[in-house]
Design a protein around this motif. Structure first.
Motif, PDB file in Angstrom:
ATOM      1  N   GLN A  13       0.832  -1.205   0.000  1.00 57.49           N
ATOM      2  CA  GLN A  13       0.000   0.000   0.000  1.00 57.49           C
ATOM      3  C   GLN A  13       0.871   1.261   0.000  1.00 57.49           C
ATOM      4  O   GLN A  13       0.609   2.192  -0.754  1.00 57.49           O
ATOM      5  N   GLN A  14       1.911   1.282   0.832  1.00 51.44           N
ATOM      6  CA  GLN A  14       2.828   2.423   0.835  1.00 51.44           C
ATOM      7  C   GLN A  14       3.506   2.570  -0.526  1.00 51.44           C
ATOM      8  O   GLN A  14       3.669   3.681  -1.037  1.00 51.44           O
ATOM      9  N   GLN A  15       3.905   1.448  -1.092  1.00 55.26           N
ATOM     10  CA  GLN A  15       4.563   1.458  -2.399  1.00 55.26           C
ATOM     11  C   GLN A  15       3.636   2.054  -3.453  1.00 55.26           C
ATOM     12  O   GLN A  15       4.042   2.913  -4.245  1.00 55.26           O
ATOM     13  N   GLU A  16       2.384   1.620  -3.471  1.00 56.93           N
ATOM     14  CA  GLU A  16       1.414   2.110  -4.441  1.00 56.93           C
ATOM     15  C   GLU A  16       1.160   3.605  -4.265  1.00 56.93           C
ATOM     16  O   GLU A  16       1.121   4.357  -5.243  1.00 56.93           O
ATOM     17  N   GLU A  17       1.007   4.046  -3.017  1.00 55.94           N
ATOM     18  CA  GLU A  17       0.757   5.465  -2.742  1.00 55.94           C
ATOM     19  C   GLU A  17       1.941   6.334  -3.155  1.00 55.94           C
ATOM     20  O   GLU A  17       1.767   7.379  -3.783  1.00 55.94           O
ATOM     21  N   ALA A  18       3.139   5.893  -2.816  1.00 56.92           N
ATOM     22  CA  ALA A  18       4.334   6.668  -3.159  1.00 56.92           C
ATOM     23  C   ALA A  18       4.526   6.719  -4.675  1.00 56.92           C
ATOM     24  O   ALA A  18       4.873   7.770  -5.224  1.00 56.92           O
ATOM     25  N   ALA A  19       4.308   5.602  -5.344  1.00 56.26           N
ATOM     26  CA  ALA A  19       4.442   5.572  -6.805  1.00 56.26           C
ATOM     27  C   ALA A  19       3.433   6.520  -7.451  1.00 56.26           C
ATOM     28  O   ALA A  19       3.785   7.291  -8.350  1.00 56.26           O
ATOM     29  N   ARG A  20       2.209   6.473  -6.991  1.00 54.24           N
ATOM     30  CA  ARG A  20       1.170   7.346  -7.537  1.00 54.24           C
ATOM     31  C   ARG A  20       1.525   8.817  -7.317  1.00 54.24           C
ATOM     32  O   ARG A  20       1.397   9.648  -8.220  1.00 54.24           O
ATOM     33  N   GLU A  21       2.026   9.132  -6.117  1.00 55.41           N
ATOM     34  CA  GLU A  21       2.411  10.500  -5.777  1.00 55.41           C
ATOM     35  C   GLU A  21       3.508  11.029  -6.702  1.00 55.41           C
ATOM     36  O   GLU A  21       3.546  12.210  -7.028  1.00 55.41           O
ATOM     37  N   LEU A  22       4.394  10.147  -7.146  1.00 50.43           N
ATOM     38  CA  LEU A  22       5.508  10.548  -8.011  1.00 50.43           C
ATOM     39  C   LEU A  22       5.211  10.364  -9.504  1.00 50.43           C
ATOM     40  O   LEU A  22       6.092  10.556 -10.342  1.00 50.43           O
ATOM     41  N   GLY A  23       3.981   9.960  -9.834  1.00 50.74           N
ATOM     42  CA  GLY A  23       3.623   9.773 -11.236  1.00 50.74           C
ATOM     43  C   GLY A  23       4.210   8.518 -11.858  1.00 50.74           C
ATOM     44  O   GLY A  23       4.434   8.461 -13.063  1.00 50.74           O
ATOM     45  N   LEU A  24       4.451   7.506 -11.018  1.00 45.73           N
ATOM     46  CA  LEU A  24       4.986   6.225 -11.480  1.00 45.73           C
ATOM     47  C   LEU A  24       3.864   5.205 -11.559  1.00 45.73           C
ATOM     48  O   LEU A  24       2.817   5.368 -10.945  1.00 45.73           O
ATOM     49  N   GLY A  25       4.112   4.119 -12.257  1.00 47.47           N
ATOM     50  CA  GLY A  25       3.110   3.067 -12.396  1.00 47.47           C
ATOM     51  C   GLY A  25       3.441   1.852 -11.558  1.00 47.47           C
ATOM     52  O   GLY A  25       4.286   1.888 -10.662  1.00 47.47           O
ATOM     53  N   SER A  26       2.770   0.750 -11.890  1.00 46.43           N
ATOM     54  CA  SER A  26       3.001  -0.514 -11.190  1.00 46.43           C
ATOM     55  C   SER A  26       3.333  -1.590 -12.221  1.00 46.43           C
ATOM     56  O   SER A  26       3.019  -1.462 -13.400  1.00 46.43           O
ATOM     57  N   CYS A  27       3.989  -2.647 -11.744  1.00 47.64           N
ATOM     58  CA  CYS A  27       4.404  -3.704 -12.664  1.00 47.64           C
ATOM     59  C   CYS A  27       4.568  -5.017 -11.909  1.00 47.64           C
ATOM     60  O   CYS A  27       4.611  -5.038 -10.680  1.00 47.64           O
ATOM     61  N   ALA A  28       4.675  -6.074 -12.669  1.00 49.75           N
ATOM     62  CA  ALA A  28       4.949  -7.405 -12.125  1.00 49.75           C
ATOM     63  C   ALA A  28       5.834  -8.153 -13.119  1.00 49.75           C
ATOM     64  O   ALA A  28       5.722  -7.963 -14.329  1.00 49.75           O
ATOM     65  N   LEU A  29       6.726  -8.962 -12.571  1.00 42.38           N
ATOM     66  CA  LEU A  29       7.600  -9.799 -13.395  1.00 42.38           C
ATOM     67  C   LEU A  29       7.340 -11.259 -13.080  1.00 42.38           C
ATOM     68  O   LEU A  29       7.128 -11.620 -11.930  1.00 42.38           O
ATOM     69  N   SER A  30       7.390 -12.095 -14.101  1.00 43.72           N
ATOM     70  CA  SER A  30       7.301 -13.541 -13.886  1.00 43.72           C
ATOM     71  C   SER A  30       8.187 -14.220 -14.905  1.00 43.72           C
ATOM     72  O   SER A  30       8.406 -13.712 -15.999  1.00 43.72           O
ATOM     73  N   VAL A  31       8.706 -15.367 -14.524  1.00 44.19           N
ATOM     74  CA  VAL A  31       9.599 -16.118 -15.421  1.00 44.19           C
ATOM     75  C   VAL A  31       8.815 -17.242 -16.090  1.00 44.19           C
ATOM     76  O   VAL A  31       7.944 -17.850 -15.475  1.00 44.19           O
ATOM     77  N   GLN A  32       9.117 -17.461 -17.359  1.00 50.58           N
ATOM     78  CA  GLN A  32       8.488 -18.526 -18.141  1.00 50.58           C
ATOM     79  C   GLN A  32       9.573 -19.532 -18.493  1.00 50.58           C
ATOM     80  O   GLN A  32      10.716 -19.140 -18.735  1.00 50.58           O
ATOM     81  N   THR A  33       9.238 -20.771 -18.570  1.00 57.11           N
ATOM     82  CA  THR A  33      10.214 -21.749 -19.036  1.00 57.11           C
ATOM     83  C   THR A  33      10.110 -21.820 -20.558  1.00 57.11           C
ATOM     84  O   THR A  33       9.008 -22.018 -21.079  1.00 57.11           O
ATOM     85  N   PRO A  34      11.243 -21.615 -21.267  1.00 55.87           N
ATOM     86  CA  PRO A  34      11.193 -21.597 -22.743  1.00 55.87           C
ATOM     87  C   PRO A  34      10.859 -22.952 -23.328  1.00 55.87           C
ATOM     88  O   PRO A  34      10.955 -23.958 -22.752  1.00 55.87           O
TER      89      PRO A  34
END
Length: 184
Positions: A163-184
């Motif tokens: 929640q803090q991360q989301e609020e701080a990102a929003r305050e600075l005009g940043l977005g959100s993301c997620a990373l995941s690994v796939q097996t080739p």
């Protein structure tokens, strides 16, 4: 509600980071993929959790501060990284900094042609092995991206909850993301 730290307190500790970001973005744009004869680089033990390995495919799901969504795949080179923690990919670079506890996915393919570059910064768990599900997205042109990535890393540094991360990102005009690994 706790008051956020003033930006001046964050910037002095992150000055070298802005230089590093600029260098990494420049290197990611100009350097060819690592040669196949490069020496293997030691990567921290993961206890079965997927950290970057040559040949992996990583999916980046992103939402900008303006609500635009992206999903891209970074296909890592099969060659071992020439620089520790710097994994070349078809669309950019994946940067692992186990000491700082971060993983950054740079998708610069569209930015090379004047479009939008994406930098997803995620925090590693306390044991420096597993990814948290979400991170902070910096997006912009190649000239804008280093400063925005610096801000995204500062958000990861000073926040402790999603929640803090989301609020701080929003305050600075940043977005959100997620990373995941796939097996080739």
């Amino acid at each position: 509600m706790p008051r956020p730290l003033p930006p001046l307190r964050l910037l002095p500790t992150l000055r070298p980071l802005s230089t590093l970001c600029a260098l990494l973005l420049g290197t990611a744009l100009t350097a060819p993929p690592a040669a196949s004869q490069a020496a293997p680089v030691a990567i921290p033990a993961t206890g079965g959790v997927a950290l970057p390995r040559p040949g992996q495919h990583w999916t980046l799901e992103a939402r900008t501060a303006d609500g635009e969504t992206f999903q891209t795949t970074l296909r890592l080179s099969a060659a071992p990284p020439a620089d520790p923690g710097t994994f070349r990919a078809d669309r950019g670079t994946l940067l692992l900094d186990a000491q700082a506890g971060t993983l950054i996915a740079l998708d610069l393919q569209d930015a090379r042609d004047g479009g939008l570059g994406l930098a997803c910064a995620v925090r590693l768990n306390a044991d420096r092995s597993a990814l948290e599900a979400s991170g902070v997205l910096a997006s912009g042109t190649l000239t804008e991206l280093p400063a925005r990535l610096e801000a995204a890393l500062a958000v990861l540094n000073v926040t402790r909850t999603p929640q803090q991360q989301e609020e701080a990102a929003r305050e600075l005009g940043l977005g959100s993301c997620a990373l995941s690994v796939q097996t080739p």
